[in-house]
Write a protein that holds these residues in place. Structure first.
Motif, PDB file in Angstrom:
ATOM      1  N   ASP A 169       0.838  -1.184   0.000  1.00 45.56           N
ATOM      2  CA  ASP A 169       0.000   0.000   0.000  1.00 45.56           C
ATOM      3  C   ASP A 169       0.876   1.238   0.000  1.00 45.56           C
ATOM      4  O   ASP A 169       1.961   1.243   0.592  1.00 45.56           O
ATOM      5  CB  ASP A 169      -0.907   0.042   1.243  1.00 45.56           C
ATOM      6  N   VAL A 170       0.400   2.276  -0.665  1.00 44.72           N
ATOM      7  CA  VAL A 170       1.081   3.564  -0.697  1.00 44.72           C
ATOM      8  C   VAL A 170       0.132   4.588  -0.091  1.00 44.72           C
ATOM      9  O   VAL A 170      -1.034   4.675  -0.500  1.00 44.72           O
ATOM     10  CB  VAL A 170       1.446   3.965  -2.147  1.00 44.72           C
ATOM     11  N   THR A 171       0.618   5.342   0.877  1.00 44.05           N
ATOM     12  CA  THR A 171      -0.184   6.419   1.460  1.00 44.05           C
ATOM     13  C   THR A 171       0.071   7.680   0.643  1.00 44.05           C
ATOM     14  O   THR A 171       1.210   8.134   0.516  1.00 44.05           O
ATOM     15  CB  THR A 171       0.194   6.653   2.934  1.00 44.05           C
ATOM     16  N   GLU A 172      -1.006   8.203   0.069  1.00 37.40           N
ATOM     17  CA  GLU A 172      -0.914   9.393  -0.779  1.00 37.40           C
ATOM     18  C   GLU A 172      -0.825  10.655   0.081  1.00 37.40           C
ATOM     19  O   GLU A 172      -1.094  10.620   1.284  1.00 37.40           O
ATOM     20  CB  GLU A 172      -2.133   9.467  -1.711  1.00 37.40           C
ATOM     21  N   ASP A 173      -0.466  11.784  -0.547  1.00 36.27           N
ATOM     22  CA  ASP A 173      -0.334  13.053   0.161  1.00 36.27           C
ATOM     23  C   ASP A 173      -1.617  13.467   0.868  1.00 36.27           C
ATOM     24  O   ASP A 173      -1.569  14.108   1.920  1.00 36.27           O
ATOM     25  CB  ASP A 173       0.101  14.167  -0.796  1.00 36.27           C
ATOM     26  N   ASP A 174      -2.770  13.082   0.300  1.00 39.41           N
ATOM     27  CA  ASP A 174      -4.055  13.452   0.902  1.00 39.41           C
ATOM     28  C   ASP A 174      -4.508  12.447   1.969  1.00 39.41           C
ATOM     29  O   ASP A 174      -5.600  12.553   2.506  1.00 39.41           O
ATOM     30  CB  ASP A 174      -5.133  13.598  -0.169  1.00 39.41           C
ATOM     31  N   GLY A 175      -3.657  11.460   2.264  1.00 41.67           N
ATOM     32  CA  GLY A 175      -4.001  10.460   3.272  1.00 41.67           C
ATOM     33  C   GLY A 175      -4.672   9.219   2.709  1.00 41.67           C
ATOM     34  O   GLY A 175      -4.836   8.228   3.411  1.00 41.67           O
ATOM     35  N   GLY A 176      -5.076   9.272   1.458  1.00 38.95           N
ATOM     36  CA  GLY A 176      -5.704   8.115   0.829  1.00 38.95           C
ATOM     37  C   GLY A 176      -4.706   6.988   0.623  1.00 38.95           C
ATOM     38  O   GLY A 176      -3.490   7.218   0.571  1.00 38.95           O
ATOM     39  N   ILE A 177      -5.233   5.785   0.516  1.00 35.98           N
ATOM     40  CA  ILE A 177      -4.392   4.606   0.327  1.00 35.98           C
ATOM     41  C   ILE A 177      -4.566   4.084  -1.100  1.00 35.98           C
ATOM     42  O   ILE A 177      -5.680   3.905  -1.582  1.00 35.98           O
ATOM     43  CB  ILE A 177      -4.772   3.475   1.311  1.00 35.98           C
ATOM     44  N   THR A 178      -3.430   3.849  -1.775  1.00 35.43           N
ATOM     45  CA  THR A 178      -3.424   3.229  -3.092  1.00 35.43           C
ATOM     46  C   THR A 178      -2.842   1.833  -2.950  1.00 35.43           C
ATOM     47  O   THR A 178      -1.768   1.662  -2.377  1.00 35.43           O
ATOM     48  CB  THR A 178      -2.578   4.047  -4.090  1.00 35.43           C
ATOM     49  N   ARG A 179      -3.562   0.853  -3.449  1.00 31.85           N
ATOM     50  CA  ARG A 179      -3.090  -0.526  -3.433  1.00 31.85           C
ATOM     51  C   ARG A 179      -2.259  -0.779  -4.692  1.00 31.85           C
ATOM     52  O   ARG A 179      -2.671  -0.428  -5.797  1.00 31.85           O
ATOM     53  CB  ARG A 179      -4.255  -1.499  -3.407  1.00 31.85           C
ATOM     54  N   VAL A 180      -1.101  -1.376  -4.524  1.00 30.03           N
ATOM     55  CA  VAL A 180      -0.246  -1.765  -5.636  1.00 30.03           C
ATOM     56  C   VAL A 180      -0.410  -3.270  -5.820  1.00 30.03           C
ATOM     57  O   VAL A 180      -0.226  -4.046  -4.873  1.00 30.03           O
ATOM     58  CB  VAL A 180       1.236  -1.409  -5.374  1.00 30.03           C
ATOM     59  N   LEU A 181      -0.804  -3.681  -7.027  1.00 29.51           N
ATOM     60  CA  LEU A 181      -1.080  -5.077  -7.338  1.00 29.51           C
ATOM     61  C   LEU A 181      -0.194  -5.531  -8.487  1.00 29.51           C
ATOM     62  O   LEU A 181       0.137  -4.730  -9.366  1.00 29.51           O
ATOM     63  CB  LEU A 181      -2.549  -5.237  -7.743  1.00 29.51           C
ATOM     64  N   THR A 182       0.145  -6.806  -8.488  1.00 33.94           N
ATOM     65  CA  THR A 182       1.004  -7.346  -9.546  1.00 33.94           C
ATOM     66  C   THR A 182       0.480  -8.695 -10.002  1.00 33.94           C
ATOM     67  O   THR A 182       0.032  -9.509  -9.190  1.00 33.94           O
ATOM     68  CB  THR A 182       2.455  -7.524  -9.036  1.00 33.94           C
ATOM     69  N   ARG A 183       0.551  -8.900 -11.298  1.00 38.85           N
ATOM     70  CA  ARG A 183       0.292 -10.225 -11.866  1.00 38.85           C
ATOM     71  C   ARG A 183       1.534 -10.637 -12.634  1.00 38.85           C
ATOM     72  O   ARG A 183       2.005  -9.912 -13.504  1.00 38.85           O
ATOM     73  CB  ARG A 183      -0.921 -10.213 -12.791  1.00 38.85           C
ATOM     74  N   ARG A 184       2.040 -11.792 -12.277  1.00 36.68           N
ATOM     75  CA  ARG A 184       3.218 -12.326 -12.956  1.00 36.68           C
ATOM     76  C   ARG A 184       2.797 -13.279 -14.048  1.00 36.68           C
ATOM     77  O   ARG A 184       1.836 -14.021 -13.903  1.00 36.68           O
ATOM     78  CB  ARG A 184       4.116 -13.023 -11.943  1.00 36.68           C
ATOM     79  N   ARG A 185       3.572 -13.246 -15.102  1.00 33.92           N
ATOM     80  CA  ARG A 185       3.310 -14.158 -16.218  1.00 33.92           C
ATOM     81  C   ARG A 185       3.633 -15.579 -15.777  1.00 33.92           C
ATOM     82  O   ARG A 185       4.671 -15.831 -15.184  1.00 33.92           O
ATOM     83  CB  ARG A 185       4.198 -13.769 -17.398  1.00 33.92           C
ATOM     84  N   THR A 186       2.736 -16.495 -16.078  1.00 40.03           N
ATOM     85  CA  THR A 186       3.009 -17.884 -15.781  1.00 40.03           C
ATOM     86  C   THR A 186       3.572 -18.524 -17.042  1.00 40.03           C
ATOM     87  O   THR A 186       3.055 -18.324 -18.141  1.00 40.03           O
ATOM     88  CB  THR A 186       1.753 -18.634 -15.324  1.00 40.03           C
ATOM     89  N   VAL A 187       4.651 -19.223 -16.860  1.00 40.07           N
ATOM     90  CA  VAL A 187       5.310 -19.890 -17.977  1.00 40.07           C
ATOM     91  C   VAL A 187       4.960 -21.370 -17.913  1.00 40.07           C
ATOM     92  O   VAL A 187       5.093 -21.987 -16.852  1.00 40.07           O
ATOM     93  CB  VAL A 187       6.838 -19.680 -17.904  1.00 40.07           C
ATOM     94  N   PRO A 188       4.470 -21.941 -18.998  1.00 40.45           N
ATOM     95  CA  PRO A 188       4.108 -23.367 -18.976  1.00 40.45           C
ATOM     96  C   PRO A 188       5.285 -24.214 -18.463  1.00 40.45           C
ATOM     97  O   PRO A 188       6.428 -23.994 -18.831  1.00 40.45           O
ATOM     98  CB  PRO A 188       3.803 -23.699 -20.438  1.00 40.45           C
ATOM     99  N   GLY A 189       4.939 -25.162 -17.578  1.00 40.11           N
ATOM    100  CA  GLY A 189       5.939 -26.080 -17.066  1.00 40.11           C
ATOM    101  C   GLY A 189       6.643 -25.578 -15.811  1.00 40.11           C
ATOM    102  O   GLY A 189       7.518 -26.246 -15.281  1.00 40.11           O
ATOM    103  N   THR A 190       6.254 -24.363 -15.320  1.00 39.21           N
ATOM    104  CA  THR A 190       6.842 -23.863 -14.087  1.00 39.21           C
ATOM    105  C   THR A 190       5.750 -23.699 -13.040  1.00 39.21           C
ATOM    106  O   THR A 190       4.599 -23.454 -13.381  1.00 39.21           O
ATOM    107  CB  THR A 190       7.546 -22.507 -14.306  1.00 39.21           C
ATOM    108  N   PRO A 191       6.098 -23.794 -11.763  1.00 44.88           N
ATOM    109  CA  PRO A 191       5.092 -23.608 -10.715  1.00 44.88           C
ATOM    110  C   PRO A 191       4.545 -22.193 -10.740  1.00 44.88           C
ATOM    111  O   PRO A 191       5.276 -21.252 -11.040  1.00 44.88           O
ATOM    112  CB  PRO A 191       5.856 -23.870  -9.424  1.00 44.88           C
ATOM    113  N   GLY A 192       3.285 -22.025 -10.370  1.00 41.73           N
ATOM    114  CA  GLY A 192       2.695 -20.688 -10.263  1.00 41.73           C
ATOM    115  C   GLY A 192       1.979 -20.361 -11.471  1.00 41.73           C
ATOM    116  O   GLY A 192       1.461 -19.506 -11.907  1.00 41.73           O
TER     117      GLY A 192
END
Length: 173
Positions: A150-173
């Motif tokens: 989470d990032v706290t913005e100057d106005d006090g609001g919270i921004t969520r940072v999200l990530t999606r990783r590429r899944t490669v066939p034959g690897t876990p995840g």
């Protein structure tokens, strides 16, 4: 050059100058703009932003920006661009309220993510979402995005940072 993308129900294509009124109307709708960037802007600021799509983004081939259409009608905005907040590429999307609740947000986000992985060759794609924007957070969760911090913005609001990783066939995840 930003390519045209198609999904089952959507057409993502580069903006044309004729899209200005639709773009401004979308960004002037407070139900939409409350979740975009720093929140609502003036009409003049949104018109200037639209102009920069042509004079900077497209002219310098900086990143991909699309007008989103359904059945020929403008219903939204989408982009994928480098960002310092996550030191990678971030997806951005907005739909007009009349398109909400129909699964189009997921379809749109999925198309941008696939473009990032398949065309741009990215290994991960990010999104930043205001913490109260539960609808967008739910869409991204269903698409496999994980909360990173989470990032706290100057106005006090919270921004969520999200990530999606590429899944490669034959690897876990």
């Amino acid at each position: 050059m930003t390519p045209t993308l198609r999904t089952a129900r959507l057409l993502l294509e580069p903006y044309t100058p004729e899209d200005e009124e639709d773009f401004v109307a979308l960004f002037q709708d407070r139900r939409v703009s409350q979740w975009m960037g720093d929140g609502p802007a003036t009409e003049a600021e949104d018109r200037a932003l639209f102009g920069r799509i042509f004079t900077k983004v497209y002219a310098q081939d900086l990143f991909d920006v699309w007008a989103v259409r359904r059945n020929g009608a403008f219903i939204g905005h989408a982009e994928i661009k480098p960002t310092d907040m996550v030191q990678g590429h971030e997806i951005i999307y907005a739909l007009a309220p009349e398109a909400w609740g129909s699964g189009l947000g997921r379809e749109l986000a999925e198309a941008i993510v696939a473009y990032g992985f398949d065309t741009l060759g990215l290994l991960e794609v990010h999104a930043t979402v205001a913490a109260p924007n539960s609808a967008s957070l739910a869409v991204l969760d269903r698409l496999g995005f994980e909360h990173v911090r989470d990032v706290t913005e100057d106005d006090g609001g919270i921004t969520r940072v999200l990530t999606r990783r590429r899944t490669v066939p034959g690897t876990p995840g």
